[in-house]
Enzyme design. Sequence first.
Site, mmCIF file in Angstrom:
data_model
loop_
_atom_site.group_PDB
_atom_site.id
_atom_site.type_symbol
_atom_site.label_atom_id
_atom_site.label_comp_id
_atom_site.label_asym_id
_atom_site.label_seq_id
_atom_site.Cartn_x
_atom_site.Cartn_y
_atom_site.Cartn_z
ATOM 1 N N LEU A 1 -6.408 -28.331 3.391
ATOM 2 C CA LEU A 1 -7.451 -26.479 3.540
ATOM 3 C C LEU A 1 -6.984 -26.955 1.843
ATOM 4 C CD1 LEU A 1 -6.635 -25.149 6.660
ATOM 5 C CD2 LEU A 1 -8.247 -26.321 6.093
ATOM 6 N N THR B 1 -9.016 -26.631 -1.005
ATOM 7 C CA THR B 1 -10.964 -25.823 -1.289
ATOM 8 C C THR B 1 -10.983 -25.645 -0.034
ATOM 9 O OG1 THR B 1 -11.664 -28.358 -2.302
ATOM 10 C CG2 THR B 1 -10.860 -26.226 -4.219
ATOM 11 N N TYR C 1 -10.808 -37.361 -14.069
ATOM 12 C CA TYR C 1 -11.247 -37.261 -12.338
ATOM 13 C C TYR C 1 -12.205 -38.579 -12.472
ATOM 14 C CZ TYR C 1 -14.592 -36.292 -9.023
ATOM 15 O OH TYR C 1 -15.586 -36.395 -7.802
ATOM 16 N N VAL D 1 -23.420 -25.982 -9.962
ATOM 17 C CA VAL D 1 -24.463 -24.763 -10.881
ATOM 18 C C VAL D 1 -25.369 -24.051 -10.034
ATOM 19 C CG1 VAL D 1 -26.129 -26.376 -11.348
ATOM 20 C CG2 VAL D 1 -25.922 -24.241 -12.856
ATOM 21 N N ARG E 1 -29.442 -33.267 -14.652
ATOM 22 C CA ARG E 1 -29.026 -34.098 -13.764
ATOM 23 C C ARG E 1 -29.694 -34.236 -11.798
ATOM 24 N NH1 ARG E 1 -25.837 -33.358 -16.788
ATOM 25 N NH2 ARG E 1 -23.720 -32.584 -16.995
HETATM 26 P P1 NAD Z 1 -14.612 -29.821 -2.465
HETATM 27 O O1 NAD Z 1 -13.274 -29.225 -2.648
HETATM 28 O O2 NAD Z 1 -15.305 -29.407 -1.104
HETATM 29 O O3 NAD Z 1 -14.170 -30.917 -0.980
HETATM 30 C C1 NAD Z 1 -12.251 -31.880 -0.454
HETATM 31 C C2 NAD Z 1 -12.057 -31.821 0.407
HETATM 32 O O4 NAD Z 1 -10.686 -32.717 0.242
HETATM 33 C C3 NAD Z 1 -11.629 -30.238 0.229
HETATM 34 O O5 NAD Z 1 -11.334 -29.760 2.169
HETATM 35 C C4 NAD Z 1 -10.322 -29.850 0.471
HETATM 36 O O6 NAD Z 1 -9.144 -29.180 0.504
HETATM 37 C C5 NAD Z 1 -9.204 -31.713 0.308
HETATM 38 N N1 NAD Z 1 -8.039 -32.677 0.192
HETATM 39 C C6 NAD Z 1 -8.204 -31.749 -1.639
HETATM 40 N N2 NAD Z 1 -6.862 -32.767 -1.941
HETATM 41 C C7 NAD Z 1 -6.356 -32.908 -0.539
HETATM 42 C C8 NAD Z 1 -5.421 -33.707 0.043
HETATM 43 N N3 NAD Z 1 -4.324 -34.118 -0.573
HETATM 44 N N4 NAD Z 1 -5.211 -34.203 1.199
HETATM 45 C C9 NAD Z 1 -5.959 -33.507 2.251
HETATM 46 N N5 NAD Z 1 -7.337 -32.682 1.942
HETATM 47 C C10 NAD Z 1 -7.601 -32.954 0.195
HETATM 48 O O7 NAD Z 1 -15.566 -31.409 -2.518
HETATM 49 P P2 NAD Z 1 -16.933 -31.484 -2.574
HETATM 50 O O8 NAD Z 1 -17.657 -31.437 -3.865
HETATM 51 O O9 NAD Z 1 -17.252 -31.488 -1.205
HETATM 52 O O10 NAD Z 1 -15.903 -33.261 -2.742
HETATM 53 C C11 NAD Z 1 -16.608 -34.553 -1.483
HETATM 54 C C12 NAD Z 1 -15.736 -35.693 -1.946
HETATM 55 O O11 NAD Z 1 -17.204 -36.091 -3.036
HETATM 56 C C13 NAD Z 1 -14.686 -35.760 -3.637
HETATM 57 O O12 NAD Z 1 -14.187 -36.788 -2.651
HETATM 58 C C14 NAD Z 1 -15.593 -35.779 -4.480
HETATM 59 O O13 NAD Z 1 -15.134 -36.527 -5.509
HETATM 60 C C15 NAD Z 1 -17.347 -36.566 -3.974
HETATM 61 N N6 NAD Z 1 -18.022 -35.984 -4.874
HETATM 62 C C16 NAD Z 1 -18.936 -34.416 -4.751
HETATM 63 C C17 NAD Z 1 -20.123 -34.632 -5.938
HETATM 64 C C18 NAD Z 1 -20.481 -32.784 -5.955
HETATM 65 O O14 NAD Z 1 -21.567 -32.737 -6.405
HETATM 66 N N7 NAD Z 1 -19.409 -31.916 -5.260
HETATM 67 C C19 NAD Z 1 -20.613 -35.223 -6.604
HETATM 68 C C20 NAD Z 1 -19.253 -36.881 -6.684
HETATM 69 C C21 NAD Z 1 -18.229 -37.237 -5.845
#
Ligand code: NAD
Length: 306
Positions: free
Chosen positions: A33, A35, A141, A184, A208
């Site tokens: 939790l 984020t 990252y 964005v 993008r």
């Molecule tokens: P998000 O922050 O909403 O989701 C990440 C989740 O991981 C959150 O619920 C957070 O609480 C959990 N988390 C973080 N650290 C943790 C830990 N140590 N232990 C357990 N849970 C943990 O972000 P998102 O945008 O939903 O991203 C999800 C995945 O997609 C990520 O791996 C991200 O790198 C990848 N990603 C996202 C995008 C995008 O456009 N949003 C693009 C490319 C890749």
Amino acid sequence: MKILVTGGAGFIGSHVVDLYIREGHQVAVVDNLHTGKLENINPKARFYHIDIRSPQLEEVFEEERPEVISHQAALANVRESMVKPQLYAEVNILGSLNLLELARKYGVHKIIYASTGGAVYGEPEYLPVDESHPIHPLDPYGASKHAVEHYLHLYYLNYGIEYTSLRYPNVYGPRQDPFGEAGVIAIFTGQMLRDEQAIINGSGEQERDFVYVEDIAWANVLALERGNGGTYNLGWGKGTSVNEIFDRLKELTGYRRKAVHGPPKKGEVFKIYLKAEKAREELGWEPRVSLEEGLKATVEYFRHNL
Ligand code: NAD
């Protein structure tokens, strides 16, 4: 199937969970939790409030015995990663290794991994970027996300754990954080609906590849059966400028203010969009929700959830 979704309380992970459940799978969620939000978690999933780095993670494997892991948990803020590179390696690399070691010990068949097309290639040498494009992450990252792709491959070679790495584009839709630094579409939508001044970083001509979150979740469903040992870009293969996003959202929200331009953000690539031919051919995936429909659904969601 019994599936463990890490990060299942987050933006993308929660949609992945919803779709797996809709498809009839049994789902457990691990999320600390950081984020993620409790209210995002599908009530039909079993929830473990655990950090992926923690030794306690083993209890989840003991209890759930998952066949597949969809690994969405990560720290995902590019700018934060520049000031906390060790933390990003701890969570994104060591956390993933903790998961991989348990996958090996408990006989998991397959891992589906949320990688990133936006942060592993660096400044594109050509567009749209395909999977053979050189890898040059510009920030910790991107480097941390890419490192895990190597570990997945070597666990596949050495221990036979199947994997599919999905390199996501710019994902948008309901549950994205409108107060975050990235995303964005969520940020502008939030600002416009609150009637606050939206600021475009730089000229707004940066482009993008924006894909609706349900399409990304669908790729995680297809990867349950297909794409073993493969790495796939997801995207439309074409870019949309930030200025266009601003204009479309302005219209959808009825926003009256003009765009104000701020300084460009340092270290960000100017244009990136991803060729997803391989995903189309081997996973049978392509985006279905047009930008118009996706933006409409996103605005509708935020009208009731700000
Ligand atoms: P998000 O922050 O909403 O989701 C990440 C989740 O991981 C959150 O619920 C957070 O609480 C959990 N988390 C973080 N650290 C943790 C830990 N140590 N232990 C357990 N849970 C943990 O972000 P998102 O945008 O939903 O991203 C999800 C995945 O997609 C990520 O791996 C991200 O790198 C990848 N990603 C996202 C995008 C995008 O456009 N949003 C693009 C490319 C890749």
